[in-house]
Write an enzyme that holds these catalytic residues in place. Structure first.
Site, PDB file in Angstrom:
ATOM      1  N   HIS A 163     -35.170  89.372  16.470  1.00  0.00           N
ATOM      2  CA  HIS A 163     -35.583  90.648  17.078  1.00  0.00           C
ATOM      3  C   HIS A 163     -36.440  91.511  16.164  1.00  0.00           C
ATOM      4  O   HIS A 163     -36.583  92.709  16.410  1.00  0.00           O
ATOM      5  CB  HIS A 163     -34.351  91.477  17.468  1.00  0.00           C
ATOM      6  N   LYS A 187     -36.206 106.841  21.584  1.00  0.00           N
ATOM      7  CA  LYS A 187     -35.892 105.577  20.912  1.00  0.00           C
ATOM      8  C   LYS A 187     -35.390 105.938  19.537  1.00  0.00           C
ATOM      9  O   LYS A 187     -35.467 107.101  19.139  1.00  0.00           O
ATOM     10  CB  LYS A 187     -37.143 104.697  20.817  1.00  0.00           C
ATOM     11  N   ARG A 188     -34.861 104.945  18.783  1.00  0.00           N
ATOM     12  CA  ARG A 188     -34.448 105.244  17.428  1.00  0.00           C
ATOM     13  C   ARG A 188     -35.621 105.812  16.632  1.00  0.00           C
ATOM     14  O   ARG A 188     -36.772 105.442  16.861  1.00  0.00           O
ATOM     15  CB  ARG A 188     -33.899 103.986  16.749  1.00  0.00           C
ATOM     16  N   LYS A 231     -42.203 103.210  14.535  1.00  0.00           N
ATOM     17  CA  LYS A 231     -42.332 103.648  15.937  1.00  0.00           C
ATOM     18  C   LYS A 231     -43.235 104.882  16.055  1.00  0.00           C
ATOM     19  O   LYS A 231     -43.639 105.280  17.140  1.00  0.00           O
ATOM     20  CB  LYS A 231     -40.955 103.939  16.530  1.00  0.00           C
ATOM     21  N   THR A 279     -37.803  97.801  25.040  1.00  0.00           N
ATOM     22  CA  THR A 279     -37.233  97.637  26.381  1.00  0.00           C
ATOM     23  C   THR A 279     -37.248  98.982  27.111  1.00  0.00           C
ATOM     24  O   THR A 279     -37.267  99.024  28.341  1.00  0.00           O
ATOM     25  CB  THR A 279     -35.786  97.107  26.301  1.00  0.00           C
ATOM     26  N   LYS A 329     -38.079 100.203  31.162  1.00  0.00           N
ATOM     27  CA  LYS A 329     -37.316 101.137  32.007  1.00  0.00           C
ATOM     28  C   LYS A 329     -38.236 102.218  32.554  1.00  0.00           C
ATOM     29  O   LYS A 329     -38.163 102.582  33.733  1.00  0.00           O
ATOM     30  CB  LYS A 329     -36.174 101.771  31.200  1.00  0.00           C
TER      31      LYS A 329
HETATM   32  C1  26Q Z   1     -28.520  95.353   9.704  1.00  0.00           C
HETATM   33  C2  26Q Z   1     -27.833  95.342   8.505  1.00  0.00           C
HETATM   34  C3  26Q Z   1     -26.786  96.213   8.271  1.00  0.00           C
HETATM   35  C4  26Q Z   1     -26.418  97.078   9.274  1.00  0.00           C
HETATM   36  C5  26Q Z   1     -27.083  97.088  10.470  1.00  0.00           C
HETATM   37  C6  26Q Z   1     -28.137  96.239  10.694  1.00  0.00           C
HETATM   38  C7  26Q Z   1     -28.867  96.255  11.968  1.00  0.00           C
HETATM   39  C8  26Q Z   1     -28.268  96.697  13.141  1.00  0.00           C
HETATM   40  C9  26Q Z   1     -28.970  96.754  14.340  1.00  0.00           C
HETATM   41  C10 26Q Z   1     -30.192  95.854  12.053  1.00  0.00           C
HETATM   42  C11 26Q Z   1     -30.893  95.907  13.237  1.00  0.00           C
HETATM   43  C12 26Q Z   1     -30.285  96.356  14.404  1.00  0.00           C
HETATM   44  C13 26Q Z   1     -30.981  96.474  15.693  1.00  0.00           C
HETATM   45  C14 26Q Z   1     -32.215  96.067  15.912  1.00  0.00           C
HETATM   46  C15 26Q Z   1     -32.881  96.276  17.204  1.00  0.00           C
HETATM   47  O1  26Q Z   1     -32.398  96.996  18.061  1.00  0.00           O
HETATM   48  N1  26Q Z   1     -34.043  95.638  17.436  1.00  0.00           N
HETATM   49  C16 26Q Z   1     -34.770  95.807  18.673  1.00  0.00           C
HETATM   50  O2  26Q Z   1     -34.365  94.779  19.566  1.00  0.00           O
HETATM   51  C17 26Q Z   1     -34.913  94.975  20.843  1.00  0.00           C
HETATM   52  C18 26Q Z   1     -34.358  93.919  21.759  1.00  0.00           C
HETATM   53  O3  26Q Z   1     -34.939  92.680  21.502  1.00  0.00           O
HETATM   54  C19 26Q Z   1     -36.433  94.956  20.798  1.00  0.00           C
HETATM   55  O4  26Q Z   1     -36.920  95.299  22.071  1.00  0.00           O
HETATM   56  C20 26Q Z   1     -36.965  95.952  19.768  1.00  0.00           C
HETATM   57  O5  26Q Z   1     -38.368  95.801  19.627  1.00  0.00           O
HETATM   58  C21 26Q Z   1     -36.271  95.740  18.441  1.00  0.00           C
HETATM   59  O6  26Q Z   1     -36.673  96.741  17.524  1.00  0.00           O
END
Ligand code: 26Q
Length: 834
Positions: free
Chosen positions: A376, A567-568, A573, A675, A679
């Site tokens: 991702h 979004k985050r 972004k 995503t 929406k």
């Molecule tokens: C990693 C290490 C330690 C703690 C947390 C994490 C961590 C947690 C969540 C790293 C990444 C995430 C989430 C990533 C994320 O949401 N990525 C998004 O995924 C979507 C679904 O595929 C995509 O549409 C987005 O482009 C992408 O940014």
């Protein structure tokens, strides 16, 4: 290997042979009254009470329960191939509205509550969000579950039952303040504890060689600290098809209430503390900051999930097949949601070899034919790595196995590219150095038969960039699965007025076949349909305006263009680019050059990871700029800027139906898919965006005349690096200069000197990874074009209708069909036999 199929115990009887509960208003009301009065023991109806909501959930849950049992029975009888979706995050949001919709009892429940003077809307609003995820990746997992259940696909979700989910965000003097999300405090009526399926998870200790009874030496993992994993099941109903799948979330508990050894030694406090340590594992969801990387507790979470879920699958397998694993790979698939559960590759090897006596090659065959990995991210710094030293301490037996996988893999590379030591160094699962690290993405790739990205562009960039060596070695393993969203939540449930208008026009088929939305194309220029379309949007905007006022105190008018970015908060972004545009509009209006502008409300929302300093500064900046703009009388009726606090799934359910313009403005090549963009499109917003992630496919689907494109492409961004000169860009653009002058003069931070220095610096920095300045001019121009287009009501409405009409392929129903055709190959569950 001997095969011992266990026979069903004589005493095993189905106790619950219920006839189906009636789905009528009367029956629902009577059940509600029963639960409210007799089970929850309440008498008076207070609108704000959580018990009204809980009683409605129990009435709905009863109706899910019998369908749930039938679904499980059907699976058992058919012994069919199934999928386990392993994810550290499931961002489910609220569950009640969705359950009623999918059960087909929304109207009946509305009526039942009306009879006692209650509004279903208010009751649903009482539910707390299940916030067990950060953002896109977690919400995607939730949409996948909805679509799999709707398509009758045998897919079980495995995740973690965090005591504290995503933090709540409060804004204090413009700054983000985090508050713990104690979502379980009032109880969570959807879950069923299944203590009978608890698993033991090992940590620490060491591996030891022992000789077994037949004289063979085998490795055992000894002196471990064991933790109990207790599953909690949440029902996942399909849309009007009587299927109820399962989301199984694991919670950690001490294995013995007291560690007897320590207890007898008299250290009572220590034994209670060790109980605490066990329970800490599932205490809190980690926010996705790269600064949080390398936290030991996070690795414990990952292993805890992987081990519990694999053991659960194997337990279920052995119950049906004894210890005959010959068909295991044909009947099981594990989909890894990013590298977070990738340790599952090594853990499955361990379970098969150490616990089930298999030899390496057979175990590897099974692993390599059951694991599939979804990536991702394209940010190299976001690729997970764990220090070898931490693994040795926490998971010594798994480190042995990873080393062995790596040794065999390197032998394979050496055969493929003889003498290429550089390649070996690049592709090794271990990154050498003073602190050797395990590359989890490489472990996932080597251990999987399928590796996919989440949008066409993203998957191409993975093959050509990040994973190029692997794609060269195993081209057939790499594939694309473009993300989607479920139209049941993101159109039918969150935008009922638009859903009704669409259904009146083309029928209800779109709820399970989103391509049918194409049918409203014919109406795009029809003045009557257009007027109704606008009326729905206006009402949704009014609803959001009310919500905004309640949350922020700012009074807004629904007549303005709603220009939204939620979004985050992350540098890639580029919320900052959005702020620069807001300042530019402010500057134009102040200079008396704003008469031709469309009145705009710019809404920005999102959480910053608590340790991400720059992202937090951006939030403060948005709020300060907003305060100046909103308190300037010259802006009245022309421009407003507001920060939407504590943005979450429920927030998006109000926001996306009300948006006119959807901001998807990441630096090209950085957003894997997005995503939220889907929406917004589905709800008739028009995108202003770069050629990044799924924006590319959105533009392809809707046509370039219905999309506001701007910015450098991936190739242009790459070509720019090295010669990028933001100072020159600013100096050469008088609009940009004035925006920077305002920022740098302290216009937005009079009494807080210097607080935006790092932000300003980042824009002027030649090494700026996100190249904000490079896209400034084309962004401003595209925004001006969007503003002009908004003034032609009929033209804008046409674009809006066409965006919804062309959103068919962004349904997760399509995404799940794609996964199933290319990766999973499972048959839909048939309820006939049960
Ligand atoms: C990693 C290490 C330690 C703690 C947390 C994490 C961590 C947690 C969540 C790293 C990444 C995430 C989430 C990533 C994320 O949401 N990525 C998004 O995924 C979507 C679904 O595929 C995509 O549409 C987005 O482009 C992408 O940014």
């Amino acid at each position: 290997m001997k095969s011992a199929k266990p026979e069903k115990q004589i005493g095993d009887r189905e106790l619950l042979q219920t006839t189906d509960l009636p789905m009528t208003t009367d029956a629902i009301l009577s059940d509600f009254t029963h639960y409210f009065g007799r089970m929850l023991g309440r008498r008076t109806i207070k609108i704000d009470s959580p018990f009204l909501y809980q009683a409605v959930v129990y009435a709905a849950r009863d109706r899910l329960m019998e369908r749930w049992r039938k679904t499980r029975n059907a699976l058992e009888v058919d012994d069919s191939r199934r999928v386990a979706y392993l994810s550290l995050e499931f961002l489910m949001g609220r569950l009640l509205r969705n359950a009623l919709l999918n059960l087909g009892i929304e109207n009946e429940t509305t009526e039942a509550l009306e009879r006692i003077g209650l509004d279903l809307e208010d009751v649903c609003a009482r539910e707390r969000d299940t916030g067990l995820g950060n953002g896109g990746l977690g919400r995607l997992a939730a949409c996948f579950l909805d679509s799999c259940a709707t398509l009758s696909l045998p897919v079980v979700g495995y995740g973690i039952r965090y005591q504290y989910g995503m933090f709540h965000q409060r804004i204090e003097n413009g700054y983000q303040v985090e508050e713990a999300d104690s979502w379980l405090r009032e109880g969570f009526p959807w879950e069923i504890e299944r203590i009978e399926y608890a698993q033991t998870i090992k940590f620490g200790g060491r591996s030891d060689v022992q000789i077994d009874a037949s004289g063979k030496s085998r490795i055992v993992w000894v002196d471990t600290h064991d933790v109990l994993a207790i599953p909690y099941d949440i029902p996942v109903p399909g849309f009007e098809n009587d299927i109820v799948n399962t989301l199984r979330l694991w919670s950690a508990a001490a294995r013995n209430e007291f560690d007897l050894e320590e207890f007898n030694a008299g250290s009572y406090a220590d034994s209670v503390a060790s109980k605490n340590e066990a329970e800490n594992i599932t205490m809190v969801l980690y926010p996705n900051a790269t600064t949080e990387n390398g936290q030991e507790l996070r690795l414990r979470q990952q292993y805890f999930l992987a081990s519990a879920s694999l053991q659960d699958t194997i337990r279920d397998w052995c119950q049906r097949h004894g210890d005959d694993f010959s068909e295991f790979a044909a009947k099981n698939c594990f989909q890894l949601n990013d590298t977070h559960p990738a340790i599952a590759v090594a853990e499955l090897m361990r379970l098969l070899i150490d616990e089930h006596g298999m030899d390496w090659d057979d175990a590897w065959d099974i692993t390599r034919n059951t694991m599939a990995y979804t990536n991702h991210t394209l940010l190299p710094e976001a690729l997970e790595m764990w220090p070898v030293s931490m693994f040795r301490r926490l998971l010594p037996r798994l480190l042995d196995i990873i080393y062995e996988i790596n040794a065999r893999f390197i032998a394979e590379i050496s055969q493929h590219w003889p003498g290429d030591t550089d390649k070996i160094r690049r592709m090794s699962l271990i990154q050498e150095g003073s602190q050797p690290m395990i590359r989890m993405a490489y472990l996932a790739i080597v251990g999987s038969f399928s590796i996919n990205g989440v949008a066409e562009l993203h998957s191409r960039l993975l093959r050509e960039g990040l994973f190029r060596d692997f794609a060269e070695l195993w081209p057939h393993r790499f594939n694309n699965k473009t993300n989607g969203v479920t139209q049941r939540r993101w159109l039918a449930a969150c935008n009922p007025a638009l859903a009704s208008l669409i259904s009146e026009t083309i029928g209800e088929g779109w709820k399970t076949n989103l391509d049918e939305l194409d049918g409203i194309r014919d109406q795009a220029d029809d003045p009557d349909f257009q007027a109704r379309w606008r009326a729905v949007k206006l009402a949704n905007k009014q609803r959001l305006a009310t919500d905004l006022e309640k949350k922020t105190g700012l009074e807004v008018s629904a007549d303005m263009m709603f220009d939204v970015q939620v979004k985050r908060i992350h540098e890639y972004k580029r919320q900052l680019l959005n702020v620069l545009h807001a300042i530019h509009l402010y500057d134009r209006i102040r200079r008396g050059d704003g008469d031709k502008l469309s009145p705009r409300l710019i809404i920005i929302g999102g959480k910053a990871a608590p340790g991400y300093v720059m992202a937090k500064s951006v939030i403060k900046c948005i709020n300060n700029v907003a305060r100046v703009i909103n308190s300037d009388p010259a802006m009245a009726g022309r421009l407003q800027l507001v920060f939407y606090p504590d943005y979450n799934v429920s927030g998006m359910e109000k926001i996306c139906p009300a948006a006119d313009l959807s901001e998807q403005i990441s630096t090209a090549g950085k957003e894997a898919s997005g995503t939220g963009n889907m929406k917004f499109m589905m709800n008739g917003a028009i995108t202003i965006g770069t050629l990044d992630g799924a924006n590319v496919e959105i533009r392809e689907a809707v046509g370039d005349e219905n999309f506001f494109l701007f910015g450098n492409t991936v190739e242009e961004i790459e070509a720019l690096r090295g010669s990028y000169d933001p100072q020159a860009i600013i100096d050469g653009d008088s609009d940009f200069r004035r925006v920077m002058d305002l920022l740098e003069s302290g216009h937005f931070n009079h009494f807080e000197p210097g607080i935006f220095d790092s932000i300003i610096q980042s824009i002027r920095e030649p090494a700026d990874m996100w190249m904000t300045a490079a896209d400034f001019r084309s962004f401003i121009d595209a925004q001006a074009e969007a503003g002009r287009a908004y003034q032609d009501e009929a033209h804008w409405t046409r674009m809006s209708i066409l965006n919804t009409a062309c959103s068919g392929r962004f349904s997760t129903d399509r995404t799940m069909r794609d996964y199933n055709e290319d990766i999973w190959h499972v048959e839909p569950i048939s309820l006939e036999s049960s």
